[in-house]
Design a protein around this motif. Sequence first.
Motif, PDB file in Angstrom:
ATOM      1  N   GLY A 329       0.815  -1.206   0.000  1.00 46.93           N
ATOM      2  CA  GLY A 329       0.000   0.000   0.000  1.00 46.93           C
ATOM      3  C   GLY A 329       0.845   1.251   0.000  1.00 46.93           C
ATOM      4  N   VAL A 330       0.178   2.385   0.265  1.00 48.67           N
ATOM      5  CA  VAL A 330       0.855   3.673   0.246  1.00 48.67           C
ATOM      6  C   VAL A 330       0.231   4.572   1.314  1.00 48.67           C
ATOM      7  CG1 VAL A 330      -0.688   4.632  -1.520  1.00 48.67           C
ATOM      8  CG2 VAL A 330       1.629   5.540  -1.270  1.00 48.67           C
ATOM      9  N   VAL A 331       1.056   5.412   1.927  1.00 52.26           N
ATOM     10  CA  VAL A 331       0.571   6.362   2.927  1.00 52.26           C
ATOM     11  C   VAL A 331      -0.207   7.474   2.221  1.00 52.26           C
ATOM     12  CG1 VAL A 331       1.245   8.066   4.668  1.00 52.26           C
ATOM     13  CG2 VAL A 331       2.451   5.872   4.526  1.00 52.26           C
ATOM     14  N   VAL A 332      -1.449   7.693   2.666  1.00 48.45           N
ATOM     15  CA  VAL A 332      -2.280   8.726   2.034  1.00 48.45           C
ATOM     16  C   VAL A 332      -2.626   9.862   2.994  1.00 48.45           C
ATOM     17  CG1 VAL A 332      -3.269   7.173   0.321  1.00 48.45           C
ATOM     18  CG2 VAL A 332      -4.384   7.401   2.559  1.00 48.45           C
ATOM     19  N   TYR A 336      -1.234  12.621  13.974  1.00 50.43           N
ATOM     20  CA  TYR A 336      -0.319  12.636  15.111  1.00 50.43           C
ATOM     21  C   TYR A 336       0.034  11.197  15.496  1.00 50.43           C
ATOM     22  CZ  TYR A 336       1.584  13.301  19.782  1.00 50.43           C
ATOM     23  OH  TYR A 336       2.398  13.272  20.892  1.00 50.43           O
ATOM     24  N   GLU A 337       1.303  10.842  15.331  1.00 54.04           N
ATOM     25  CA  GLU A 337       1.859   9.535  15.671  1.00 54.04           C
ATOM     26  C   GLU A 337       1.134   8.372  14.993  1.00 54.04           C
ATOM     27  OE1 GLU A 337       2.504   8.925  19.820  1.00 54.04           O
ATOM     28  OE2 GLU A 337       4.083  10.455  19.921  1.00 54.04           O
ATOM     29  N   GLU A 338       0.512   8.637  13.860  1.00 54.15           N
ATOM     30  CA  GLU A 338      -0.036   7.549  13.058  1.00 54.15           C
ATOM     31  C   GLU A 338      -0.194   8.016  11.618  1.00 54.15           C
ATOM     32  OE1 GLU A 338      -3.802   6.241  14.566  1.00 54.15           O
ATOM     33  OE2 GLU A 338      -4.918   7.761  13.451  1.00 54.15           O
ATOM     34  N   VAL A 339      -0.320   7.048  10.737  1.00 54.01           N
ATOM     35  CA  VAL A 339      -0.544   7.348   9.328  1.00 54.01           C
ATOM     36  C   VAL A 339      -1.708   6.503   8.833  1.00 54.01           C
ATOM     37  CG1 VAL A 339       1.867   7.957   8.856  1.00 54.01           C
ATOM     38  CG2 VAL A 339       1.113   5.579   8.575  1.00 54.01           C
ATOM     39  N   VAL A 340      -2.311   6.945   7.742  1.00 48.99           N
ATOM     40  CA  VAL A 340      -3.366   6.178   7.092  1.00 48.99           C
ATOM     41  C   VAL A 340      -2.778   5.566   5.826  1.00 48.99           C
ATOM     42  CG1 VAL A 340      -5.620   6.247   5.971  1.00 48.99           C
ATOM     43  CG2 VAL A 340      -5.191   7.619   8.028  1.00 48.99           C
ATOM     44  N   VAL A 341      -2.948   4.260   5.704  1.00 47.17           N
ATOM     45  CA  VAL A 341      -2.407   3.525   4.563  1.00 47.17           C
ATOM     46  C   VAL A 341      -3.557   3.015   3.710  1.00 47.17           C
ATOM     47  CG1 VAL A 341      -1.031   1.531   3.835  1.00 47.17           C
ATOM     48  CG2 VAL A 341      -0.388   2.815   5.892  1.00 47.17           C
ATOM     49  N   GLU A 342      -3.502   3.313   2.429  1.00 48.63           N
ATOM     50  CA  GLU A 342      -4.460   2.738   1.486  1.00 48.63           C
ATOM     51  C   GLU A 342      -3.853   1.456   0.935  1.00 48.63           C
ATOM     52  OE1 GLU A 342      -5.911   4.082  -2.776  1.00 48.63           O
ATOM     53  OE2 GLU A 342      -6.959   5.194  -1.182  1.00 48.63           O
ATOM     54  N   LEU A 343      -4.545   0.345   1.138  1.00 45.97           N
ATOM     55  CA  LEU A 343      -3.985  -0.966   0.826  1.00 45.97           C
ATOM     56  C   LEU A 343      -4.149  -1.326  -0.645  1.00 45.97           C
ATOM     57  CD1 LEU A 343      -5.193  -3.013   3.931  1.00 45.97           C
ATOM     58  CD2 LEU A 343      -2.915  -2.057   3.517  1.00 45.97           C
ATOM     59  N   THR A 379      -6.765  -6.897  10.341  1.00 45.43           N
ATOM     60  CA  THR A 379      -6.827  -7.647   9.089  1.00 45.43           C
ATOM     61  C   THR A 379      -7.731  -6.875   8.133  1.00 45.43           C
ATOM     62  OG1 THR A 379      -6.492  -9.772  10.175  1.00 45.43           O
ATOM     63  CG2 THR A 379      -7.558  -9.809   8.012  1.00 45.43           C
ATOM     64  N   ALA A 380      -7.238  -6.649   6.909  1.00 41.31           N
ATOM     65  CA  ALA A 380      -8.011  -5.848   5.962  1.00 41.31           C
ATOM     66  C   ALA A 380      -7.688  -6.273   4.540  1.00 41.31           C
ATOM     67  CB  ALA A 380      -7.711  -4.359   6.149  1.00 41.31           C
ATOM     68  N   ALA A 381      -8.625  -6.020   3.637  1.00 39.77           N
ATOM     69  CA  ALA A 381      -8.477  -6.418   2.238  1.00 39.77           C
ATOM     70  C   ALA A 381      -7.928  -5.270   1.404  1.00 39.77           C
ATOM     71  CB  ALA A 381      -9.827  -6.868   1.689  1.00 39.77           C
ATOM     72  N   ALA A 382      -7.489  -5.602   0.202  1.00 44.32           N
ATOM     73  CA  ALA A 382      -7.031  -4.584  -0.735  1.00 44.32           C
ATOM     74  C   ALA A 382      -8.141  -3.573  -0.969  1.00 44.32           C
ATOM     75  CB  ALA A 382      -6.617  -5.234  -2.051  1.00 44.32           C
ATOM     76  N   GLY A 383      -7.775  -2.289  -1.023  1.00 42.58           N
ATOM     77  CA  GLY A 383      -8.740  -1.220  -1.214  1.00 42.58           C
ATOM     78  C   GLY A 383      -9.139  -0.532   0.072  1.00 42.58           C
ATOM     79  N   ALA A 384      -8.940  -1.199   1.195  1.00 42.21           N
ATOM     80  CA  ALA A 384      -9.299  -0.603   2.487  1.00 42.21           C
ATOM     81  C   ALA A 384      -8.259   0.429   2.900  1.00 42.21           C
ATOM     82  CB  ALA A 384      -9.411  -1.693   3.544  1.00 42.21           C
ATOM     83  N   ARG A 385      -8.679   1.323   3.799  1.00 39.86           N
ATOM     84  CA  ARG A 385      -7.752   2.269   4.418  1.00 39.86           C
ATOM     85  C   ARG A 385      -7.648   1.932   5.896  1.00 39.86           C
ATOM     86  NH1 ARG A 385      -7.997   8.401   2.004  1.00 39.86           N
ATOM     87  NH2 ARG A 385      -7.643   7.838  -0.199  1.00 39.86           N
TER      88      ARG A 385
END
Length: 693
Positions: A329-332, A336-343, A379-385
């Motif tokens: 995935g990639v950071v979108v 603060y002390e966390e990031v959101v990743v789009e899988l 646990t998460a599938a492709a496309g989830a954030r």
Amino acid sequence: MRRAGKRRFAMGVRLPELLAPAGSLQALAAAVAAGADAVYTGAGAFNARAAATDLSLDELRIAAGLCHGRGARLYVTLNIFVRDDELDEAVALAADVLEAGADALIVADLGLIAELRRRLGDVEIHLSTQAGVHASDGALLATRELSVSRVTCGRELSVDEIAAMAVTGVEIEAFCHGAICVCYAGACSFSSLRRGRSANRGDCTQPCRLHYGLADGAGRRVDAREGDLLLCPRDYLSIRHIPQLVDAGVGALKIEGRMKNPDYVFNVVGCYRAALDAVRDGLPVEVDALEAQLARSFNRGFTTDYLDGSAGAGLMSWERSCNQGLRAGVVVERRYEEVVVELERSVEAGDTLEIRYIPGEEAAPDVPKRWPMVPCPVTAAAGARIAVHCKRKVSCGSVVHVVRSAGVLARTDAAVATVLDGVQDAAPPAPAARAEGMGPSCRSGSAARAGARPCADAGRTPARAVLVETPERAAALLEAGGAEILVPAFAVAETGCGAWGSLLGRLTVLLDEVSRVGDEAFQRSLCATAGAVACRNLTQVAYARDAGAAFEIASPIPVTNVASLHACADLGARRVWLPSDMAVDRVAGLARAAAGRVLVGVVSSGLPELMVTEHCLLTAEGACSGSCGGCARRRSERFLVERDGTCLPVRVDVRGRTRIYDAEPLDRSGDVAMLATAGVSCFLEADEGACAW
């Protein structure tokens, strides 16, 4: 006696045996649980992974029971080059592991093979890739002269080259997955000469994973790639070539990795089992999904260059020698002390994620790259954030990789526990007596053979030999007299045979370390026209014998004990050149033992070769023109520069093969008198401007 393993067939064609590594009972259990047809492991000191935790004999008995109970076979590696004082112990160990249930031995040393045959009889032996057989004639000679039942070819071969070996009817074992040494197997002295620990003795310091620069003759850096791991290859991947390899008639597909953890073995074996079973069932191989699953285990990035007939930039991992994992995935978004990743791919809770932050052009020059590793919370599938805790500063757009898979670990643990349930507490007792043919004689005995033909030139005054690289120097030295003249085959190729004319008939040509399909015509022509040739692999021995040529033997053919000297004499060699990294006392001992059997020569001065690789090191300077003959870089001085500033000469030949030489010349001038007394028959010095081997 060969014990049959599983036989799997694809549309009436036998599938290759899937051969898995195991450095522990847990890894072996993982291999058989995942569907391996055979497993190879080490036992004792005589294998090419000195740092591996080998199986004890009791564990080996358990391993044999586990394999045989599931229709799989068990092989034990004895694939280092053995010294004289180790031969008895190596043969005794071989007898012990066979008694424990091993089905075959994987061996590289010609002398050890001969002693195993002499003392243990009809044991099944597979020729290790360390023996350096890369073409059909060498494989045929090995089966005929050494009585091996299988030949392991080098990783450098293309699918077509592997097929050309398999069509001979010799059972060919080919690597299908795992780490790659940039040097041809069995031909590397880098670790031995530069670090004092020999790769050919199983104790490699892995210089190919270190940082280097590439400099010209003026000391200017000329490498222009991102990263300075100039000798570090990616990992071998054949999952996309499985149907072709099955069609090629390969006898076994071998996964590298006796140092790897059980979860690696379980995952990789499972992927290749799925691919082979798909071929068996006439179904398409789901290559994208399988490659992604393979990337969830340790890898330095994958390459198919060798299988595709290439050895260029796509082979190399210049920037990192550690685990690359799987892009997920990639950071979108930054918080603060966390990031959101789009899988882009699924993840599991407990996975380890690596966030790859690379500063942009606007960043200050001293801002470093950051590669924080963080746990995956869900646990998460492709496309989830998903939100991921990360204290380190990273930017949007940073790529995220899975570098440790919780799911693979959990499935491995469950499978291993099932296989080993109740087994480890119930090891079968050791046999009360040795099998017939494995009595006390396996632990002792001279390598000398009755009726050995005497060497016709034994006892003569030691000769002087000079290695030159130009026809002008060869002609001048021949006119001056007093020395045998050797010339490397790559120097003849550089100018063309025409430039050497009738001189070749008065010279000994030192053939290249490698013999592949593309080398055959040139090497056969040299065998037919040179005064003599020095063969450096078994394929060249076959060429020389076909031509009726006088021939000598030189490294990387392994000659480290009296039995291997005798094996070379049995092949018809008139002289054996001992390795440049062999200690002087061992040279003297072998020379004494060889008296009257075969002549022994040594290099007394010159820059020794550290390694030869199919990869052209000059690609670190930028894109390759594809024309080695006219390459300006190749005709200029180049040096591989170590971190301490030591400059190692680099030579690239007209075929694009790279040779790296030591910075300091070998100098045995102070030992010549002693070695001559011991029986060394010839001392070779490299001419000015020439390198040794």
